[in-house]
Design a protein around this motif. Structure first.
Motif, short mmCIF file in Angstrom:
data_model
loop_
_atom_site.label_atom_id
_atom_site.label_comp_id
_atom_site.label_asym_id
_atom_site.label_seq_id
_atom_site.Cartn_x
_atom_site.Cartn_y
_atom_site.Cartn_z
N ARG A 155 -68.11 38.19 -63.70
CA ARG A 155 -68.65 37.51 -62.60
C ARG A 155 -69.94 36.75 -62.94
NH1 ARG A 155 -68.24 39.34 -57.07
NH2 ARG A 155 -68.40 37.28 -55.95
N ILE A 189 -72.35 35.51 -61.48
CA ILE A 189 -73.61 35.75 -61.16
C ILE A 189 -74.39 36.78 -62.20
CG2 ILE A 189 -73.35 37.72 -59.71
CD1 ILE A 189 -75.94 35.08 -58.89
N LEU A 211 -65.34 22.59 -58.22
CA LEU A 211 -66.62 23.04 -58.56
C LEU A 211 -67.12 24.06 -57.58
CD1 LEU A 211 -68.27 20.13 -60.47
CD2 LEU A 211 -67.73 22.36 -61.63
N PHE A 230 -65.37 27.35 -57.13
CA PHE A 230 -65.96 28.23 -58.05
C PHE A 230 -67.11 28.96 -57.61
CE2 PHE A 230 -69.13 29.02 -61.42
CZ PHE A 230 -68.20 29.87 -62.22
N GLN A 285 -66.64 31.44 -54.68
CA GLN A 285 -65.86 32.54 -55.07
C GLN A 285 -66.98 33.46 -55.80
OE1 GLN A 285 -62.07 31.75 -57.20
NE2 GLN A 285 -62.93 33.43 -58.63
N GLU A 286 -67.81 32.58 -56.80
CA GLU A 286 -68.38 33.79 -57.40
C GLU A 286 -69.89 34.00 -56.78
OE1 GLU A 286 -67.89 34.94 -60.50
OE2 GLU A 286 -65.79 34.32 -59.99
N CYS A 337 -72.71 36.08 -55.25
CA CYS A 337 -72.68 37.50 -54.61
C CYS A 337 -72.59 37.78 -53.50
CB CYS A 337 -73.69 37.91 -55.71
SG CYS A 337 -75.37 37.87 -54.74
N ARG A 375 -73.80 32.54 -49.31
CA ARG A 375 -72.34 33.13 -48.69
C ARG A 375 -71.57 32.37 -47.89
NH1 ARG A 375 -74.56 37.46 -46.81
NH2 ARG A 375 -74.56 36.67 -44.52
N PRO A 427 -68.58 28.48 -48.76
CA PRO A 427 -67.48 28.26 -47.99
C PRO A 427 -67.10 27.22 -46.99
CG PRO A 427 -67.87 30.51 -48.20
CD PRO A 427 -69.26 29.64 -48.71
N ARG A 442 -66.75 23.70 -48.68
CA ARG A 442 -65.55 24.02 -49.37
C ARG A 442 -64.38 23.25 -48.36
NH1 ARG A 442 -63.59 29.81 -51.33
NH2 ARG A 442 -63.60 29.96 -49.05
N ASP A 477 -65.49 35.34 -48.13
CA ASP A 477 -64.30 35.63 -48.98
C ASP A 477 -64.26 37.35 -48.94
OD1 ASP A 477 -64.75 33.08 -51.46
OD2 ASP A 477 -64.16 33.06 -49.30
N PHE A 532 -66.44 44.44 -57.04
CA PHE A 532 -67.40 43.23 -57.30
C PHE A 532 -67.02 42.44 -58.44
CE2 PHE A 532 -71.28 40.90 -58.67
CZ PHE A 532 -71.96 40.66 -57.53
N ASN A 564 -64.39 40.70 -61.29
CA ASN A 564 -63.09 40.00 -61.14
C ASN A 564 -62.22 40.75 -61.95
OD1 ASN A 564 -64.39 37.72 -59.73
ND2 ASN A 564 -64.80 36.94 -61.44
#
Lengths: 443, 178
Positions: free
Chosen positions: A175, A177, A339, A342, A345-346, A348, A355, A359, A362, B8, B84, B86
């Motif tokens: 992950r 983060i 980017l 990415f 998605q990543e 936290c 959060r 999106p 995106r 997500d 949490f 991947n």
């Protein structure tokens, strides 16, 4: 002893072209572990001052002085008990592969550096927090730790004062983060890798509530050499204001992507030249200087020195020092969308701007790339960059994500407008394959 | 204005009424060795999940319960960690997992061509497993091998400088083996 003048690539001097690992015997035959021996003969505070005076700046991206970071750990007399050092080897910044290169080829260098850091802050336990996918690194690091333990280089009673060190390899489960130091600490404690509120800073209350220092892999790899060769030698390695060398990397449509150890402050153009220049038939348009979370710079910046101050002055960050090149056959909107995807998605998920904001961005970029964009989207994107910028989020993930977007809108606005005016991606939504030129033929 | 995807969110929802699946001897020993590294047992959560996954390919609800019991945590706490990261799979995966890097350098160097070729070849989307349980396709964030882009991990092996043709060759080889 090797002639000190000839050592201008200290971190990569043992790296062999065949990709094999440097053994303990090979490492020790060339002043290996003598930097640690020297540190152990000094007092811990002398080691901290030594590194502070060397002005070794963090190579993970932030560029904070490593010695200064250590000096925030309260002295043992004031705060007795357990303390920790952690090597941040969770290299996951898009486009970054320098730490993998160092760990795969010369694991003992990292172990020695981490041991020096542990001694400086009087930690008796050191963790290497390694990212999940680096299987070869894990295998070689564990073997090297076992070798060092067997040789008495780690373990009990390493000097007369009775300094002891246990070193442990912790492999993560993937992950992005986790690279944030307080998130890394949470992850190491077996929790979700969400960043922690600061203060307290980890140097005061970190892993398991104890004083903790987290340093990047490349930063730690510098320590044995700084201790052994001294501060003046280290200062002379750099070309500009910064000291030492830097592992620079280049990826994208170049002839020979890779990473190289060069004096810190080497010109961008010279680094791209190390990669053999652009592939035939493609032209450089811009570059992300140090990974996916840095602002684009353009062709007009290629004669700048790659050091912290110069790149910051130009409006970006040197970051990890591994550049990603944008060429004229790659769609910049698609690249930024990739980017943002990415980072979305990543994320936290802890704070709302990151959060939900990512999106949101995106979605707008997806529409633009698909030819469904409108002119007001561009202003909206800039506004969103502000909403997720520094001061509005819990950590630096979302502000970092905004950097390539806001700079793309600044330098490549015409590309965004073309997507709207033509109601499609002028690049056909994807980088075009080079005419009849196979990748294998180039590499 | 187009609709906005707000989060997500994970779709999996664990059912703790299911019976605990006790840890086997190997898992018990390996997890105990990891607990030993830390002052608190919870710190071994990720390792425990990885140990179980190594044995059965993924981590089932029953095993989450067993890990929770061993580390003195609640199943939800363990699951919050498991979901949490991947690389922890909370659903069964194929005998071969193909993780294709979809981050920026690989994207520039031809990720989309790879993804298109492999999804067509297997007739599944990214994130899915073939009906025979042979192969799972996963997009994966930057693998730190950008100097060899585009890359993928096939059966824990990093494969470099892929072309659609060379990836399909790897896929077919994996299918033959299983």
């Amino acid at each position: 002893m090797t002639d000190i003048q000839t050592i201008n690539q200290p971190l990569s001097q043992h790296i062999k072209a065949d990709g094999s690992v440097t053994t303990l015997a090979e490492y020790q035959s060339n002043y290996g572990y003598q930097g640690l021996t020297k540190a152990l003969s000094m007092s811990p505070s002398e080691v901290v001052d030594w590194v502070k005076n060397a002005n070794l700046r963090g190579r993970g991206g932030a560029g904070f002085s490593a010695g200064l970071k250590w000096s925030f750990v309260p002295p043992l007399e004031k705060l007795p008990g357990q303390r920790y050092v952690i090597c941040n080897a969770d290299e996951m910044e898009p486009g970054t592969f320098k730490d993998r290169w160092l760990m795969e080829h010369d694991p003992h260098q990292l172990i020695e550096g981490l041991a020096i850091a542990a001694y400086a802050v009087q930690a008796d336990t050191a963790f290497i927090f390694l990212r999940a996918d680096y299987d070869l690194c894990a295998e070689r690091l564990q073997h090297a730790i076992d070798e060092a333990n067997a040789a008495g280089l780690l373990g009990e009673q390493l000097n007369e004062a009775g300094f002891s060190l246990t070193m442990l390899l912790h492999t993560s489960a993937g992950r992005y983060i986790c690279g944030e130091e307080t998130a890394l600490i949470n992850s190491l404690e077996g929790r979700r890798a969400q960043p922690r509120f600061k203060p307290p800073f980890p140097q005061v209350s970190g892993l398991f509530g104890r004083p903790t220092v987290v340093n990047n892999t490349e930063t730690l790899c510098n320590l044995p050499h700084i201790l052994y060769h001294g501060i003046d030698w280290f200062a002379n390695l750099g070309l500009g204001d910064d000291n030492g060398t830097k592992i620079y990397g280049v990826s994208g449509r170049v002839k020979n992507p890779g990473c190289w150890e060069l004096p810190i402050g080497t010109k961008v153009a010279d680094i791209i030249a190390m990669a053999g220049g652009m592939q035939d038939g493609v032209k450089l348009r811009g570059f992300l200087p140090g990974g996916g979370s840095t602002d684009f710079l353009t062709e007009e910046h290629i004669n700048l020195a790659m050091d912290y101050g110069t790149i910051q002055h130009a409006g970006s960050r040197m970051g990890t020092g591994t550049m990603i090149l944008l060429d004229d056959q790659t769609c910049v909107v698609g690249m930024v969308l990739n980017l943002i995807q990415f980072f979305a998605q990543e994320s936290c998920g802890w704070c709302t701007p990151c959060r939900n904001g990512l999106p949101f961005i995106r979605q707008i970029l997806t529409d633009l790339e698909a030819g469904r964009g409108q002119h007001e989207d561009l202003e909206h994107l800039l506004q969103l960059c502000g909403y997720i910028g520094i001061g509005n989020t819990f950590c630096a993930l979302a502000p970092g994500a905004a950097e390539p977007l806001q700079s793309a809108l600044k330098y490549f606005r015409d590309d965004f407008v073309a997507h709207i005016d033509q109601a499609c991606c002028p690049h056909g939504n994807s980088p075009k394959p080079l005419n009849g030129l196979k990748k294998e033929a180039i590499l | 204005m187009t609709p906005i995807i707000a989060t997500d969110a994970a779709t999996h929802c664990a059912d703790w009424r299911l019976k605990i699946e006790p840890l086997n001897e190997h898992e018990e020993t390996a997890i105990a060795a990891q607990i030993h590294h830390y002052p608190q047992p919870q710190a071994a959560t990720i390792e425990a999940l990885k140990i179980v996954q190594q044995q059965q390919g993924w981590v089932s609800d029953g095993k989450v319960k067993a890990i929770a019991q061993r580390l003195k945590m609640s199943p939800d706490e363990v699951d919050s960690v498991a979901t949490f990261y991947n690389k922890i799979y909370r659903q069964p995966v194929g005998r071969t997992v193909i993780s294709i890097c979809d981050s920026v350098s690989c994207w520039i160097m031809g990720y989309q061509g790879l993804a298109q070729a492999v999804t067509q070849e297997l007739n599944i989307a990214l994130g899915e497993t073939t009906p025979d349980g042979a192969i799972t396709l996963l997009p994966t964030p930057c693998l730190g091998a950008c100097d060899h882009a585009p890359v993928a991990i096939v059966d824990d092996q990093l494969t470099r400088q892929l072309t659609p043709a060379s990836l399909i060759l790897l896929v077919r080889r994996a299918q033959e083996q299983t």
